[in-house]
Design a protein around this motif. Structure first.
Motif, PDB file in Angstrom:
ATOM      1  N   ALA A 126      12.127   7.819  -3.993  1.00 38.14           N
ATOM      2  CA  ALA A 126      12.707   6.475  -4.089  1.00 38.14           C
ATOM      3  C   ALA A 126      12.703   5.989  -5.535  1.00 38.14           C
ATOM      4  O   ALA A 126      13.669   5.367  -6.009  1.00 38.14           O
ATOM      5  N   ILE A 127      11.634   6.294  -6.254  1.00 37.58           N
ATOM      6  CA  ILE A 127      11.540   5.909  -7.664  1.00 37.58           C
ATOM      7  C   ILE A 127      12.584   6.660  -8.492  1.00 37.58           C
ATOM      8  O   ILE A 127      13.202   6.087  -9.405  1.00 37.58           O
ATOM      9  N   GLU A 128      12.823   7.917  -8.162  1.00 32.55           N
ATOM     10  CA  GLU A 128      13.853   8.678  -8.863  1.00 32.55           C
ATOM     11  C   GLU A 128      15.225   8.029  -8.701  1.00 32.55           C
ATOM     12  O   GLU A 128      16.029   7.977  -9.646  1.00 32.55           O
ATOM     13  N   ILE A 129      15.509   7.513  -7.512  1.00 32.44           N
ATOM     14  CA  ILE A 129      16.776   6.810  -7.284  1.00 32.44           C
ATOM     15  C   ILE A 129      16.848   5.563  -8.155  1.00 32.44           C
ATOM     16  O   ILE A 129      17.874   5.282  -8.790  1.00 32.44           O
ATOM     17  N   ALA A 130      15.748   4.807  -8.219  1.00 32.66           N
ATOM     18  CA  ALA A 130      15.716   3.586  -9.033  1.00 32.66           C
ATOM     19  C   ALA A 130      15.915   3.895 -10.511  1.00 32.66           C
ATOM     20  O   ALA A 130      16.550   3.128 -11.243  1.00 32.66           O
ATOM     21  N   GLU A 131      15.377   5.010 -10.967  1.00 27.44           N
ATOM     22  CA  GLU A 131      15.497   5.387 -12.378  1.00 27.44           C
ATOM     23  C   GLU A 131      16.931   5.766 -12.751  1.00 27.44           C
ATOM     24  O   GLU A 131      17.346   5.606 -13.904  1.00 27.44           O
ATOM     25  N   LYS A 132      17.689   6.244 -11.768  1.00 30.02           N
ATOM     26  CA  LYS A 132      19.039   6.717 -12.046  1.00 30.02           C
ATOM     27  C   LYS A 132      20.101   5.632 -11.856  1.00 30.02           C
ATOM     28  O   LYS A 132      21.237   5.795 -12.298  1.00 30.02           O
ATOM     29  N   GLU A 133      19.750   4.550 -11.161  1.00 33.74           N
ATOM     30  CA  GLU A 133      20.754   3.547 -10.814  1.00 33.74           C
ATOM     31  C   GLU A 133      20.347   2.168 -11.311  1.00 33.74           C
ATOM     32  O   GLU A 133      19.171   1.877 -11.520  1.00 33.74           O
ATOM     33  N   ASP A 134      21.370   1.315 -11.472  1.00 28.14           N
ATOM     34  CA  ASP A 134      21.123  -0.057 -11.918  1.00 28.14           C
ATOM     35  C   ASP A 134      20.747  -0.980 -10.764  1.00 28.14           C
ATOM     36  O   ASP A 134      20.141  -2.023 -10.964  1.00 28.14           O
ATOM     37  N   ASN A 135      21.117  -0.595  -9.544  1.00 25.93           N
ATOM     38  CA  ASN A 135      20.865  -1.451  -8.388  1.00 25.93           C
ATOM     39  C   ASN A 135      19.371  -1.545  -8.090  1.00 25.93           C
ATOM     40  O   ASN A 135      18.589  -0.629  -8.392  1.00 25.93           O
ATOM     41  N   ASP A 136      18.956  -2.664  -7.484  1.00 25.72           N
ATOM     42  CA  ASP A 136      17.569  -2.807  -7.059  1.00 25.72           C
ATOM     43  C   ASP A 136      17.289  -1.864  -5.888  1.00 25.72           C
ATOM     44  O   ASP A 136      18.109  -1.725  -4.968  1.00 25.72           O
ATOM     45  N   VAL A 137      16.130  -1.238  -5.921  1.00 26.85           N
ATOM     46  CA  VAL A 137      15.735  -0.267  -4.896  1.00 26.85           C
ATOM     47  C   VAL A 137      14.397  -0.693  -4.302  1.00 26.85           C
ATOM     48  O   VAL A 137      13.444  -0.991  -5.036  1.00 26.85           O
ATOM     49  N   VAL A 138      14.332  -0.711  -2.966  1.00 26.91           N
ATOM     50  CA  VAL A 138      13.087  -1.030  -2.256  1.00 26.91           C
ATOM     51  C   VAL A 138      12.700   0.166  -1.396  1.00 26.91           C
ATOM     52  O   VAL A 138      13.532   0.724  -0.678  1.00 26.91           O
ATOM     53  N   PHE A 139      11.431   0.541  -1.481  1.00 33.90           N
ATOM     54  CA  PHE A 139      10.892   1.586  -0.617  1.00 33.90           C
ATOM     55  C   PHE A 139      10.124   0.933   0.509  1.00 33.90           C
ATOM     56  O   PHE A 139       9.193   0.149   0.280  1.00 33.90           O
ATOM     57  N   MET A 140      10.522   1.218   1.755  1.00 33.74           N
ATOM     58  CA  MET A 140       9.794   0.723   2.923  1.00 33.74           C
ATOM     59  C   MET A 140       8.631   1.674   3.169  1.00 33.74           C
ATOM     60  O   MET A 140       8.809   2.790   3.653  1.00 33.74           O
ATOM     61  N   ALA A 141       7.430   1.228   2.830  1.00 30.82           N
ATOM     62  CA  ALA A 141       6.245   2.093   2.847  1.00 30.82           C
ATOM     63  C   ALA A 141       5.506   1.952   4.173  1.00 30.82           C
ATOM     64  O   ALA A 141       4.650   1.084   4.336  1.00 30.82           O
ATOM     65  N   ALA A 142       5.860   2.806   5.137  1.00 26.68           N
ATOM     66  CA  ALA A 142       5.172   2.809   6.424  1.00 26.68           C
ATOM     67  C   ALA A 142       4.088   3.870   6.413  1.00 26.68           C
ATOM     68  O   ALA A 142       4.167   4.859   5.686  1.00 26.68           O
ATOM     69  N   GLY A 143       3.091   3.680   7.241  1.00 26.40           N
ATOM     70  CA  GLY A 143       2.032   4.681   7.355  1.00 26.40           C
ATOM     71  C   GLY A 143       0.656   4.057   7.420  1.00 26.40           C
ATOM     72  O   GLY A 143       0.467   2.892   7.063  1.00 26.40           O
ATOM     73  N   PHE A 144      -0.313   4.859   7.856  1.00 24.28           N
ATOM     74  CA  PHE A 144      -1.699   4.406   7.933  1.00 24.28           C
ATOM     75  C   PHE A 144      -2.421   4.705   6.613  1.00 24.28           C
ATOM     76  O   PHE A 144      -1.776   4.878   5.581  1.00 24.28           O
ATOM     77  N   GLU A 145      -3.725   4.763   6.668  1.00 24.08           N
ATOM     78  CA  GLU A 145      -4.519   5.030   5.464  1.00 24.08           C
ATOM     79  C   GLU A 145      -4.140   6.351   4.803  1.00 24.08           C
ATOM     80  O   GLU A 145      -4.373   6.550   3.614  1.00 24.08           O
ATOM     81  N   THR A 146      -3.522   7.236   5.563  1.00 18.33           N
ATOM     82  CA  THR A 146      -3.172   8.558   5.057  1.00 18.33           C
ATOM     83  C   THR A 146      -2.149   8.505   3.932  1.00 18.33           C
ATOM     84  O   THR A 146      -2.242   9.251   2.954  1.00 18.33           O
ATOM     85  N   THR A 147      -1.141   7.647   4.060  1.00 17.60           N
ATOM     86  CA  THR A 147      -0.058   7.586   3.069  1.00 17.60           C
ATOM     87  C   THR A 147      -0.225   6.469   2.057  1.00 17.60           C
ATOM     88  O   THR A 147       0.453   6.469   1.027  1.00 17.60           O
ATOM     89  N   ALA A 148      -1.116   5.525   2.320  1.00 17.24           N
ATOM     90  CA  ALA A 148      -1.297   4.393   1.404  1.00 17.24           C
ATOM     91  C   ALA A 148      -1.708   4.811  -0.012  1.00 17.24           C
ATOM     92  O   ALA A 148      -1.259   4.188  -0.989  1.00 17.24           O
ATOM     93  N   PRO A 149      -2.551   5.848  -0.202  1.00 19.52           N
ATOM     94  CA  PRO A 149      -2.922   6.229  -1.572  1.00 19.52           C
ATOM     95  C   PRO A 149      -1.728   6.644  -2.425  1.00 19.52           C
ATOM     96  O   PRO A 149      -1.696   6.377  -3.633  1.00 19.52           O
ATOM     97  N   THR A 150      -0.737   7.284  -1.808  1.00 20.16           N
ATOM     98  CA  THR A 150       0.449   7.690  -2.570  1.00 20.16           C
ATOM     99  C   THR A 150       1.212   6.471  -3.064  1.00 20.16           C
ATOM    100  O   THR A 150       1.656   6.427  -4.220  1.00 20.16           O
ATOM    101  N   THR A 151       1.364   5.473  -2.188  1.00 19.42           N
ATOM    102  CA  THR A 151       2.017   4.234  -2.599  1.00 19.42           C
ATOM    103  C   THR A 151       1.242   3.573  -3.732  1.00 19.42           C
ATOM    104  O   THR A 151       1.820   3.139  -4.733  1.00 19.42           O
TER     105      THR A 151
END
Length: 348
Positions: free
Chosen positions: A111-136
């Motif tokens: 998602a960040i790669e998309i934001a870096e390449k485009e001018d439009n605002d980009v939002v990542f919907m971060a779903a998940g339990f404690e398992t994925t939260a550290p990556t966010t």
């Protein structure tokens, strides 16, 4: 493996006693159903599925928040499973079909790669339990581009279990804890379910022997009257968990109270981005406000299923109007959803 399974089942049968064991992991439900584990256990040993699918527990309100952002012209990025989860009046898949900029990514870094390449605002919907939260948390700490932000839908497993126990609805009296979550937070956050409520527990891995061993550990605790949390998944889980990961979670997120799908507001059960990182918090950045939220499609019983009060086969829509090709409820959308798993593996 066959001999080990037989030995474990013999031990389970010798210690069998009436018990309702709840697990809170989509991967556990998949293993149980794919291998017919419920059919192998004594009748008095019941395993029920709780709120273990991170996609399924995202409530309509948070889908509605994303749909509001799509209407504002924001690019929404999220995992593929999220696209068909129902909101009050449609899904992200519907918004995409109508021309909204909704994109599937395999992680926040994409998602960040998309934001870096485009001018439009980009939002990542971060779903998940404690398992994925550290990556966010790690990506926010790395200071992503200004046109990027996160809609945090991260949820915490122990408060949901606490809610179920104190609600008295499920009459559960033992717990199989999720191995993935415990690799991050360890076993300590679950200990009080045994010390305060006398509930036997076991952290389990994800193959059939792991599940059978965890059931045996729980029955052994009941037989010996020694409720505690046994760590069957010791090859991956430590008592203290992953301290680096939990430190990142604590640095980036505050714990807040919010509803889950099928649940009212659960105290201290979600992760919200701290004020010091508000520029990356989509709720703050876009002042999102949704009203008139509709929680469940008509006839859907995902709520009772997520609370361990019903099985998919109890739903009149199951395998009829509601199926993986045309999911009506969230539990049919994800491959970790109880209804989706039951559709694939249960007998007609």
């Amino acid at each position: 493996m066959k001999n080990m399974s037989k030995e474990l089942l013999d031990r389970i049968n010798k210690l069998a006693t009436p018990v309702k064991i709840m697990h809170v992991c989509g991967s556990h439900e998949h293993t149980i159903m794919e291998n017919g584990i419920r059919s192998l256990l004594p009748d008095e040993v019941e395993i029920v599925a709780g709120p273990g699918c991170p996609v399924c527990v995202v409530p309509s309100r948070e889908i509605d928040e994303c749909l509001e952002l799509v209407e504002k012209g924001v690019t929404i990025t999220t995992f593929g499973d999220m696209l068909r989860v129902p909101g009050s009046n449609g899904s992200l898949a519907d918004a995409k079909a109508e021309g909204g900029d909704v994109r599937i990514v395999y992680g926040i870094n994409k998602a960040i790669e998309i934001a870096e390449k485009e001018d439009n605002d980009v939002v990542f919907m971060a779903a998940g339990f404690e398992t994925t939260a550290p990556t966010t948390a790690a990506e926010i700490l790395a200071t992503p581009p200004e046109n990027f932000s996160v809609l945090s839908c991260h949820r915490l497993i122990p408060p949901a279990i606490d809610f179920l126990i104190n609600s008295g609805q499920t009459s559960l009296n033992a717990l199989i804890q999720p191995g993935h979550v415990c690799t991050i937070i360890g076993t300590k956050p679950f200990e009080y379910f045994s010390t305060d409520f006398g509930i036997p527990q076991a952290v389990a891995g994800f193959n059939p022997l792991d599940i059978l061993m965890s059931v045996y550990m729980i029955l052994r605790q009941i037989h010996n009257e020694t409720p505690k949390i046994d760590n069957e998944y010791a090859r991956a889980v430590r008592e203290e968990g992953n301290e680096i990961a939990t430190e990142m979670i604590d640095e980036v997120f505050d714990v807040a109270s919010r509803e889950w799908r099928g649940f009212p507001k659960i105290p201290n059960s979600v992760l919200e981005i701290k004020d010091e990182f508000a520029e990356f918090n989509a709720r703050e950045k876009y002042d999102i406000e949704v009203k008139d939220v509709k929680e469940a499609p008509k006839g859907c019983i995902c709520g009772p299923i997520l609370r361990g009060l019903a099985r998919p086969e109890d739903c009149k829509l199951f395998r009829n109007e509601c199926n993986p090709l045309h999911p009506i409820g969230a539990c049919m959308v994800s491959k970790e959803g109880t209804c989706n798993i039951a559709h694939r593996y249960s007998r007609r």
